[in-house]
Design an enzyme around this catalytic site. Sequence first.
Site, short mmCIF file in Angstrom:
data_model
loop_
_atom_site.label_atom_id
_atom_site.label_comp_id
_atom_site.label_asym_id
_atom_site.label_seq_id
_atom_site.Cartn_x
_atom_site.Cartn_y
_atom_site.Cartn_z
N GLY A 78 -38.62 48.97 45.46
CA GLY A 78 -38.05 49.94 44.85
C GLY A 78 -36.75 50.11 46.06
O GLY A 78 -35.80 50.87 45.49
N HIS A 196 -40.68 41.58 36.72
CA HIS A 196 -41.15 40.98 38.03
C HIS A 196 -41.72 39.74 37.46
O HIS A 196 -42.70 39.83 36.55
CB HIS A 196 -42.09 42.06 38.48
CG HIS A 196 -41.63 43.08 39.08
ND1 HIS A 196 -41.64 44.37 38.54
CD2 HIS A 196 -40.73 43.47 40.05
CE1 HIS A 196 -40.96 45.33 39.16
NE2 HIS A 196 -40.61 44.65 40.18
#
Length: 223
Positions: A78, A196
């Site tokens: 993040g 991802h």
Amino acid sequence: MLLNLAYGAVGAVRKAVLAAALLLALPAWAEPVNLAALGDSLTQGYGLPPEEGFAPQLEAWLRDNGHDVSITNAGVSGDTTAGGLSRVGWTLTPEIRGMIVALGGNDMLRGIDPANSRENLRGILVAAREAGVEVLLVGIQAPGNYGPDYKAAFDNMYPELAEEFGTLHADNFFAGLAVEGDPSAAATYLQPDGLHPNAAGVSKIVAALGPKVALLLDRIDRD
């Protein structure tokens, strides 16, 4: 008998002296070169077992290709370029000789002004230069949904900063997932979130990025 013992003692001393001389003659860089990978969830290895993440796979690839290296995983899920700037100081510990900087994806996802991202990355590069640490700056490509001006400003900040600071540059973290003629094939190498890479995807990313990291190692003064 005493003469034989004396010769034996002299021989042992000679062997000890020779061993010490050989150890002193070894190059100063015999220990692994320490790199740090400063990044976000892509670097941290989001959704993967630790051994299958970016840093461990890259370290293994480099070792398999003849480089004695240790990579510190400085990825935080993040994180933005601002977050990377806030912690670059404690990432650049004395043993770190080179740094891979792979930040900006979360800035782009949040629509942060590329001018702000650029200044944060510049701050990271300044810190590395002051610490005498070589850098590989890894870019990421913005999609077109923010408009052509945003995309140009975002995409161009990486090569322009690399030129400004004389650092190595890799165009796109995801370059290894590109499959010519079949854009959808990259999905095979992504986790269900579509953002991802899975373990196989990380392996392909590492194979594409590894030679750039090898060049980074070549730049490091090992004296």
